[in-house]
Design a protein around this motif. Structure first.
Motif, PDB file in Angstrom:
ATOM      1  N   VAL A  12       0.820  -1.214   0.000  1.00  0.00           N
ATOM      2  CA  VAL A  12       0.000   0.000   0.000  1.00  0.00           C
ATOM      3  C   VAL A  12       0.855   1.267   0.000  1.00  0.00           C
ATOM      4  O   VAL A  12       1.961   1.297   0.540  1.00  0.00           O
ATOM      5  CB  VAL A  12      -0.956  -0.007   1.213  1.00  0.00           C
ATOM      6  N   ASP A  13       0.314   2.311  -0.604  1.00  0.00           N
ATOM      7  CA  ASP A  13       0.969   3.616  -0.680  1.00  0.00           C
ATOM      8  C   ASP A  13       0.012   4.658  -0.113  1.00  0.00           C
ATOM      9  O   ASP A  13      -1.100   4.834  -0.635  1.00  0.00           O
ATOM     10  CB  ASP A  13       1.309   3.926  -2.146  1.00  0.00           C
ATOM     11  N   ASP A  14       0.420   5.331   0.954  1.00  0.00           N
ATOM     12  CA  ASP A  14      -0.443   6.339   1.575  1.00  0.00           C
ATOM     13  C   ASP A  14      -0.891   7.402   0.590  1.00  0.00           C
ATOM     14  O   ASP A  14      -1.952   8.024   0.768  1.00  0.00           O
ATOM     15  CB  ASP A  14       0.292   7.020   2.735  1.00  0.00           C
ATOM     16  N   ASN A  15      -0.120   7.634  -0.447  1.00  0.00           N
ATOM     17  CA  ASN A  15      -0.437   8.690  -1.410  1.00  0.00           C
ATOM     18  C   ASN A  15      -1.545   8.302  -2.382  1.00  0.00           C
ATOM     19  O   ASN A  15      -2.071   9.168  -3.091  1.00  0.00           O
ATOM     20  CB  ASN A  15       0.819   9.061  -2.213  1.00  0.00           C
ATOM     21  N   THR A  16      -1.900   7.007  -2.420  1.00  0.00           N
ATOM     22  CA  THR A  16      -2.897   6.569  -3.401  1.00  0.00           C
ATOM     23  C   THR A  16      -4.086   5.840  -2.787  1.00  0.00           C
ATOM     24  O   THR A  16      -4.956   5.366  -3.524  1.00  0.00           O
ATOM     25  CB  THR A  16      -2.240   5.654  -4.453  1.00  0.00           C
ATOM     26  N   VAL A  17      -4.174   5.765  -1.460  1.00  0.00           N
ATOM     27  CA  VAL A  17      -5.276   5.011  -0.848  1.00  0.00           C
ATOM     28  C   VAL A  17      -6.631   5.632  -1.138  1.00  0.00           C
ATOM     29  O   VAL A  17      -7.657   4.934  -1.133  1.00  0.00           O
ATOM     30  CB  VAL A  17      -5.084   4.857   0.681  1.00  0.00           C
ATOM     31  N   ASN A  18      -6.687   6.928  -1.388  1.00  0.00           N
ATOM     32  CA  ASN A  18      -7.955   7.592  -1.658  1.00  0.00           C
ATOM     33  C   ASN A  18      -8.178   7.859  -3.147  1.00  0.00           C
ATOM     34  O   ASN A  18      -9.061   8.628  -3.522  1.00  0.00           O
ATOM     35  CB  ASN A  18      -8.040   8.914  -0.883  1.00  0.00           C
ATOM     36  N   ASN A  19      -7.369   7.232  -3.976  1.00  0.00           N
ATOM     37  CA  ASN A  19      -7.468   7.431  -5.415  1.00  0.00           C
ATOM     38  C   ASN A  19      -8.239   6.277  -6.048  1.00  0.00           C
ATOM     39  O   ASN A  19      -7.736   5.161  -6.135  1.00  0.00           O
ATOM     40  CB  ASN A  19      -6.064   7.517  -6.019  1.00  0.00           C
ATOM     41  N   LEU A  37     -15.941   5.815   3.324  1.00  0.00           N
ATOM     42  CA  LEU A  37     -15.152   6.526   2.327  1.00  0.00           C
ATOM     43  C   LEU A  37     -15.770   6.334   0.944  1.00  0.00           C
ATOM     44  O   LEU A  37     -16.024   5.213   0.516  1.00  0.00           O
ATOM     45  CB  LEU A  37     -13.709   6.014   2.325  1.00  0.00           C
ATOM     46  N   LYS A  38     -16.015   7.455   0.272  1.00  0.00           N
ATOM     47  CA  LYS A  38     -16.635   7.380  -1.058  1.00  0.00           C
ATOM     48  C   LYS A  38     -15.603   7.133  -2.150  1.00  0.00           C
ATOM     49  O   LYS A  38     -15.916   6.606  -3.212  1.00  0.00           O
ATOM     50  CB  LYS A  38     -17.410   8.670  -1.334  1.00  0.00           C
ATOM     51  N   GLU A  39     -14.365   7.525  -1.908  1.00  0.00           N
ATOM     52  CA  GLU A  39     -13.312   7.326  -2.892  1.00  0.00           C
ATOM     53  C   GLU A  39     -12.162   6.566  -2.246  1.00  0.00           C
ATOM     54  O   GLU A  39     -11.651   6.979  -1.208  1.00  0.00           O
ATOM     55  CB  GLU A  39     -12.822   8.665  -3.449  1.00  0.00           C
ATOM     56  N   HIS A  40     -11.795   5.470  -2.847  1.00  0.00           N
ATOM     57  CA  HIS A  40     -10.701   4.664  -2.312  1.00  0.00           C
ATOM     58  C   HIS A  40     -10.069   3.856  -3.440  1.00  0.00           C
ATOM     59  O   HIS A  40     -10.604   3.761  -4.551  1.00  0.00           O
ATOM     60  CB  HIS A  40     -11.182   3.744  -1.196  1.00  0.00           C
ATOM     61  N   PHE A  41      -8.948   3.259  -3.137  1.00  0.00           N
ATOM     62  CA  PHE A  41      -8.193   2.464  -4.103  1.00  0.00           C
ATOM     63  C   PHE A  41      -8.983   1.247  -4.588  1.00  0.00           C
ATOM     64  O   PHE A  41      -9.985   0.848  -3.982  1.00  0.00           O
ATOM     65  CB  PHE A  41      -6.868   2.009  -3.477  1.00  0.00           C
ATOM     66  N   GLN A  42      -8.489   0.636  -5.654  1.00  0.00           N
ATOM     67  CA  GLN A  42      -9.040  -0.607  -6.172  1.00  0.00           C
ATOM     68  C   GLN A  42      -7.977  -1.706  -6.069  1.00  0.00           C
ATOM     69  O   GLN A  42      -6.794  -1.420  -5.822  1.00  0.00           O
ATOM     70  CB  GLN A  42      -9.471  -0.438  -7.634  1.00  0.00           C
ATOM     71  N   ILE A  43      -8.383  -2.942  -6.247  1.00  0.00           N
ATOM     72  CA  ILE A  43      -7.449  -4.069  -6.141  1.00  0.00           C
ATOM     73  C   ILE A  43      -7.621  -5.023  -7.313  1.00  0.00           C
ATOM     74  O   ILE A  43      -8.705  -5.152  -7.873  1.00  0.00           O
ATOM     75  CB  ILE A  43      -7.629  -4.853  -4.820  1.00  0.00           C
ATOM     76  N   ASP A  44      -6.533  -5.687  -7.657  1.00  0.00           N
ATOM     77  CA  ASP A  44      -6.556  -6.749  -8.664  1.00  0.00           C
ATOM     78  C   ASP A  44      -5.549  -7.814  -8.238  1.00  0.00           C
ATOM     79  O   ASP A  44      -4.346  -7.653  -8.408  1.00  0.00           O
ATOM     80  CB  ASP A  44      -6.190  -6.191 -10.042  1.00  0.00           C
TER      81      ASP A  44
END
Length: 340
Positions: free
Chosen positions: A132-139, A302-309
């Motif tokens: 995980v990257d703190d800079n992209t968790v809400n992207n 949270l309405k905006e968060h990261f995705q996973i694959d």
């Protein structure tokens, strides 16, 4: 059947690994820090002789030779390294978290290469913290995969324990991959990277104060801690989870049954969760805790968060991930003897 070394055998994940290995007829050598923990494991398996279950003490995982003796037990073919260095408090994240984590990982790899050339595979328990990257968790456009790496460096840590934890996981896993690449041992390497790990406990706990961090929320819910706060708490930026039995299964499959996973990182997750959903599951399945669970205000999600694959992991392992409701129900039922 195979003889397997499982380090840190009294831990939450490791205890499930040991149970699965023994149930499949394998022989297990495991390590714990104290005689008391060893006795608890032996007491849980009184029918097994030393040929099936052997426990060795490793009181200080930070010592460079911590695993030198145990890897010399004859016949070990696979090592599942789940143990983490033990310390009571963090005053210096580098000294107390990062250095021991890296040393604990590299010391067992060195010991295996030196004294156990018959070992063919090592599986190291890493973490989503190494991804995980703190800079992209809400992207919402950012997708984490098996190839993602946390970008944190030593310079980023400072005195922050949370950053120290992330760095310890990332740097320890990196050290393992670097060791194999640079030293070319007889064994190959697999790492298992789970996020929040939920599910039932099978290891000994004196009381619920010893519960692992991921499962602590369930204890807080059914003992009224959430009730006192008046609302379901936010779960923070790590919005994905996995059941402990699936994490254990991933270790067993990677170590013993899936030769093709050598050289891979395994991103083990069942998907997203919310504390609100956990609250719904608890209220539905445990009316005996209705007083502690009723009247709670839902948390803001949270309405905006990261995705996973993690399709690569799914293709390699073929695990049908345990659903959240089963994980929650089985966990709370396992805790009931400690909640009385």
């Amino acid at each position: 059947m195979t003889k397997v070394l499982v380090t840190g055998g009294s831990g939450f994940i490791a205890a499930h690994i040991v149970e699965q290995l023994l149930a499949q007829g394998h022989s297990v050598v495991t390590t714990v820090r104290t005689e008391a923990k060893a006795n608890k494991i032996y007491e849980a398996h009184p029918e097994l002789g030393k040929d099936r279950l052997q426990i060795e003490l490793t009181p200080d995982l930070t010592k460079a030779d911590a695993f030198d003796k145990v890897v010399q037990v004859p016949g070990i073919e696979v090592v599942l390294h789940t143990a983490s260095p033990f310390h009571f408090r963090v005053t210096d994240p580098v000294k107390d978290l990062i250095d021991p984590a890296v040393l604990g990982t590299t010391s067992i790899l060195k010991a295996i290469q030196k004294s156990a050339p018959q070992v063919r595979r090592v599986v190291v328990t890493s973490s989503f913290a190494a991804i995980v990257d703190d800079n992209t968790v809400n992207n919402p456009n950012h997708v984490y995969t098996e190839k993602s790496w946390c970008p944190i460096t030593l310079e980023d840590v400072g005195t922050n324990p949370n950053k120290g934890y992330r760095a310890s996981k990332k740097l320890a896993e990196k050290a393992a991959w670097d060791y194999v690449r640079e030293n070319k041992p007889n064994f190959d390497l697999v790492t298992v990277n789970p996020p929040m790990v939920f599910g039932p406990i099978v290891h000994h706990l004196d009381d619920v104060s010893g519960i692992n961090t991921s499962n602590e929320r369930f204890v807080n819910a059914v003992t009224g801690v959430w009730k006192k706060a008046g609302e379901v708490p936010n779960q923070g930026p790590i919005l994905i989870w996995v059941d402990v039995r699936d994490v254990a299964k991933a270790h067993v499959l990677a170590g013993l049954e899936k030769p093709e996973v050598g050289g891979h990182r395994l991103f083990c997750t069942a998907g997203f969760y919310t504390n609100n959903k956990i609250h719904e599951i608890l209220r539905k399945n445990f009316p005996e805790y209705s007083e502690q669970l009723s009247g709670l205000k839902p948390s803001e999600e949270l309405k905006e968060h990261f995705q996973i694959d993690n399709s690569e992991t799914q293709k390699l392992l073929g695990i049908d991930w345990i659903p959240l409701e089963k994980s929650v129900v089985d966990l709370v039922n396992s805790l009931k003897p400690l909640l009385k």
